[in-house]
Design an enzyme around this catalytic site. Structure first.
Site, PDB file in Angstrom:
ATOM      1  N   ARG A   1      -0.028 -21.217  46.854  1.00 27.11           N
ATOM      2  CA  ARG A   1       0.349 -20.255  45.820  1.00 27.11           C
ATOM      3  C   ARG A   1       1.444 -19.309  46.314  1.00 27.11           C
ATOM      4  O   ARG A   1       1.443 -18.895  47.465  1.00 27.11           O
ATOM      5  CB  ARG A   1      -0.878 -19.455  45.386  1.00 27.11           C
ATOM      6  CG  ARG A   1      -1.908 -20.347  44.724  1.00 27.11           C
ATOM      7  CD  ARG A   1      -3.203 -19.659  44.359  1.00 27.11           C
ATOM      8  NE  ARG A   1      -4.035 -20.575  43.597  1.00 27.11           N
ATOM      9  CZ  ARG A   1      -4.834 -21.520  44.136  1.00 27.11           C
ATOM     10  NH1 ARG A   1      -4.937 -21.610  45.450  1.00 27.11           N
ATOM     11  NH2 ARG A   1      -5.499 -22.348  43.366  1.00 27.11           N
TER      12      ARG A   1
ATOM     13  N   HIS B   1       1.533 -25.084  44.125  1.00 28.28           N
ATOM     14  CA  HIS B   1       1.987 -26.420  44.512  1.00 28.28           C
ATOM     15  C   HIS B   1       3.347 -26.798  43.911  1.00 28.28           C
ATOM     16  O   HIS B   1       3.499 -27.848  43.287  1.00 28.28           O
ATOM     17  CB  HIS B   1       0.930 -27.459  44.152  1.00 28.28           C
ATOM     18  CG  HIS B   1      -0.334 -27.345  44.958  1.00 28.28           C
ATOM     19  ND1 HIS B   1      -0.371 -26.766  46.199  1.00 28.28           N
ATOM     20  CD2 HIS B   1      -1.618 -27.725  44.683  1.00 28.28           C
ATOM     21  CE1 HIS B   1      -1.618 -26.807  46.670  1.00 28.28           C
ATOM     22  NE2 HIS B   1      -2.398 -27.371  45.772  1.00 28.28           N
TER      23      HIS B   1
ATOM     24  N   HIS C   1      -1.538 -33.780  49.834  1.00 27.15           N
ATOM     25  CA  HIS C   1      -2.813 -33.338  49.264  1.00 27.15           C
ATOM     26  C   HIS C   1      -3.871 -34.451  49.279  1.00 27.15           C
ATOM     27  O   HIS C   1      -4.628 -34.615  48.328  1.00 27.15           O
ATOM     28  CB  HIS C   1      -2.589 -32.835  47.835  1.00 27.15           C
ATOM     29  CG  HIS C   1      -3.525 -31.746  47.433  1.00 27.15           C
ATOM     30  ND1 HIS C   1      -4.888 -31.914  47.378  1.00 27.15           N
ATOM     31  CD2 HIS C   1      -3.283 -30.465  47.091  1.00 27.15           C
ATOM     32  CE1 HIS C   1      -5.438 -30.787  46.994  1.00 27.15           C
ATOM     33  NE2 HIS C   1      -4.497 -29.882  46.818  1.00 27.15           N
ATOM     34  N   VAL C   2      -3.938 -35.187  50.381  1.00 29.21           N
ATOM     35  CA  VAL C   2      -4.946 -36.259  50.491  1.00 29.21           C
ATOM     36  C   VAL C   2      -6.344 -35.636  50.605  1.00 29.21           C
ATOM     37  O   VAL C   2      -6.534 -34.627  51.287  1.00 29.21           O
ATOM     38  CB  VAL C   2      -4.640 -37.171  51.696  1.00 29.21           C
ATOM     39  CG1 VAL C   2      -4.604 -36.423  53.006  1.00 29.21           C
ATOM     40  CG2 VAL C   2      -5.624 -38.333  51.772  1.00 29.21           C
ATOM     41  N   TYR C   3      -7.290 -36.218  49.880  1.00 24.55           N
ATOM     42  CA  TYR C   3      -8.704 -35.846  50.018  1.00 24.55           C
ATOM     43  C   TYR C   3      -9.404 -36.969  50.767  1.00 24.55           C
ATOM     44  O   TYR C   3      -9.330 -38.125  50.354  1.00 24.55           O
ATOM     45  CB  TYR C   3      -9.397 -35.732  48.660  1.00 24.55           C
ATOM     46  CG  TYR C   3      -9.033 -34.558  47.801  1.00 24.55           C
ATOM     47  CD1 TYR C   3      -9.836 -33.422  47.753  1.00 24.55           C
ATOM     48  CD2 TYR C   3      -7.908 -34.599  46.994  1.00 24.55           C
ATOM     49  CE1 TYR C   3      -9.527 -32.357  46.930  1.00 24.55           C
ATOM     50  CE2 TYR C   3      -7.597 -33.535  46.163  1.00 24.55           C
ATOM     51  CZ  TYR C   3      -8.405 -32.422  46.134  1.00 24.55           C
ATOM     52  OH  TYR C   3      -8.100 -31.371  45.312  1.00 24.55           O
TER      53      TYR C   3
ATOM     54  N   ASP D   1     -11.735 -23.138  50.127  1.00 29.26           N
ATOM     55  CA  ASP D   1     -10.376 -23.351  49.607  1.00 29.26           C
ATOM     56  C   ASP D   1      -9.472 -22.435  50.428  1.00 29.26           C
ATOM     57  O   ASP D   1      -8.710 -21.649  49.881  1.00 29.26           O
ATOM     58  CB  ASP D   1     -10.330 -23.010  48.114  1.00 29.26           C
ATOM     59  CG  ASP D   1      -9.022 -23.437  47.462  1.00 29.26           C
ATOM     60  OD1 ASP D   1      -8.163 -24.003  48.183  1.00 29.26           O
ATOM     61  OD2 ASP D   1      -8.847 -23.186  46.261  1.00 29.26           O
TER      62      ASP D   1
ATOM     63  N   GLU E   1      -4.909 -30.118  54.467  1.00 29.57           N
ATOM     64  CA  GLU E   1      -3.523 -29.901  54.038  1.00 29.57           C
ATOM     65  C   GLU E   1      -2.790 -29.085  55.090  1.00 29.57           C
ATOM     66  O   GLU E   1      -2.930 -27.867  55.145  1.00 29.57           O
ATOM     67  CB  GLU E   1      -3.478 -29.133  52.719  1.00 29.57           C
ATOM     68  CG  GLU E   1      -4.123 -29.820  51.542  1.00 29.57           C
ATOM     69  CD  GLU E   1      -4.372 -28.823  50.402  1.00 29.57           C
ATOM     70  OE1 GLU E   1      -3.399 -28.316  49.827  1.00 29.57           O
ATOM     71  OE2 GLU E   1      -5.536 -28.535  50.105  1.00 29.57           O
TER      72      GLU E   1
HETATM   73  C1  G6D Z   1      -5.324 -26.646  46.571  1.00 31.17           C
HETATM   74  O1  G6D Z   1      -5.868 -24.398  47.214  1.00 31.17           O
HETATM   75  C2  G6D Z   1      -5.655 -25.286  46.138  1.00 31.17           C
HETATM   76  C3  G6D Z   1      -6.802 -25.325  45.205  1.00 31.17           C
HETATM   77  O2  G6D Z   1      -7.152 -24.046  44.788  1.00 31.17           O
HETATM   78  C4  G6D Z   1      -6.418 -26.195  44.041  1.00 31.17           C
HETATM   79  O3  G6D Z   1      -7.369 -26.153  43.064  1.00 31.17           O
HETATM   80  C5  G6D Z   1      -6.174 -27.590  44.537  1.00 31.17           C
HETATM   81  O4  G6D Z   1      -5.194 -27.560  45.502  1.00 31.17           O
HETATM   82  C6  G6D Z   1      -5.791 -28.537  43.460  1.00 31.17           C
HETATM   83  O5  G6D Z   1      -5.849 -27.087  47.697  1.00 31.17           O
END
Ligand code: G6D
Length: 350
Positions: A80, A105, A179-181, A251, A313
């Site tokens: 952010r 993002h 943004h890999v989970y 988060d 991340e």
């Molecule tokens: C990120 O920090 C953010 C989260 O708050 C968000 O919801 C997500 O990406 C999609 O990791």
């Protein structure tokens, strides 16, 4: 090394291929040029069973319509930016915002919404996908024409290496991530709560309203944020703590020690035996534990549940341009931005 490709869908009539790189150990990574997005990672568990260990969107329509960020390249700036505002070289900028009054993002036209160019490169011991994209000045109201290259490499050492490179023709901001989970169970219907996590991190960045970093760095010692030795993710996620309970999980940005004598962190799943070590030159890792069910599309016939994945991340601390001491994300003409993050996959018995 093997490189294959198949169609992942179409965008504006243009075919979007999904490439798969496979090494001789049966480790495979797949990715597509829309968003320079990692779509799958297949690794063996301790019994040799090969399964996907990421949250993956199954079709391009869902990826475009719902923008879940799964596996996507995030930019120009990850995380952010407070009110979408910053000052650079004496000029005040107001970016296009996309999460209330803040930018998340990269903004509404982030890198994950773009079709990148892609080419492949191969040798005996490695194979690469090289994604390139020119982000024009004014995109999301960022200054500077920015040319970006993101390279995904799979090695015979079971590493996925991400190399970022960028240049600009005017001062601008750049702080990319992926943004890999991960869900190392290989079954996204299971949660990541029993995964074990270790981080080389003595400080984390607490969040204030709207999930914006407060600008402070707090000690992890004596808090649920202490992952300096392995512990179950659920010990933090389910902790009764004012930074965690309102979000129902993590988060948060963790400051990395960057000791350079081993991985900056390790995620381990005792059930499957799978582990991921990560190495990076970035000063932080954002750990997000997929704190709510995502029900606007389905994966394997169901919404992705709460705690279905965990991100690692790597990036410069979020909102760095507005928070003294968080790091430099300013890129100027004549400079070349480079950064590297490596995820190394393996198995161990205990
Ligand atoms: C990120 O920090 C953010 C989260 O708050 C968000 O919801 C997500 O990406 C999609 O990791």
């Amino acid at each position: 090394m093997e490189i294959t490709s198949k169609s992942f869908g179409k965008v504006d009539g243009v075919d979007v291929p999904e490439y798969t790189l496979t090494n001789s150990n049966g480790v495979a990574i797949s990715a597509m040029p829309f968003g320079a997005t990692l779509t799958k990672i297949v690794t063996p568990d301790k019994n040799g069973k090969r399964e996907n260990i990421t949250l993956n969107v199954e079709n391009l329509e869902d990826f475009i319509a719902h923008r879940p960020f799964y596996g996507a390249t995030i930019g120009r700036v990850a995380g952010r930016i407070t009110r979408g505002q910053f000052t650079l070289s004496g000029i005040d900028y107001q970016l296009d915002v996309n999460e209330g009054e803040n930018l998340l993002h990269g903004g509404p036209e982030g890198f994950d919404t773009k079709l990148w160019e892609v080419r492949t490169e191969e040798s005996d011991s490695r194979a690469s996908l090289i994604f390139t994209f020119n982000s024009p000045a004014g995109e999301n109201r960022f200054p500077g024409n920015l040319s970006v290259t993101v390279t995904y490499t799979l090695t015979e050492e079971d590493e996925w290496i991400i190399d970022y490179q960028a240049e600009t023709d005017a001062p601008t901001l750049f702080n990319p991530t992926n943004h890999v989970y991960f869900n190392l169970t290989g079954d996204i219907k299971k949660t990541i709560l029993d995964h074990q996590l270790m981080l080389n991190s003595d400080f984390y960045a607490p969040l204030g309203g709207e999930n914006l970093p407060k600008g402070e760095l707090d000690k992890v010692e004596g808090t649920p944020f202490d992952f300096t030795s392995f512990k179950a993710v659920k010990e933090a996620v389910l902790a009764d703590h004012p930074q965690i309970s309102p979000l129902s999980g993590l988060d948060h940005p963790f400051v990395l020690s960057l000791k350079n004598d081993g991985p900056e962190g390790i995620l381990f799943d005792p059930e499957s035996g799978r582990e991921v070590k990560f190495f990076t030159d970035c000063n932080s890792v954002v750990i997000f534990t997929h704190n709510a069910e995502v029900d606007d599309f389905e994966i394997q016939g169901e919404p992705a549940g709460q705690y279905a994945g965990i991100t690692l991340e790597t990036q410069t601390l979020p909102d760095a341009v507005n928070q003294p001491g968080f790091g430099n994300i300013i890129l100027r003409p004549g400079e070349t931005f480079t950064s590297q993050t490596t995820y190394q996959f393996g198995v161990r018995a205990d």
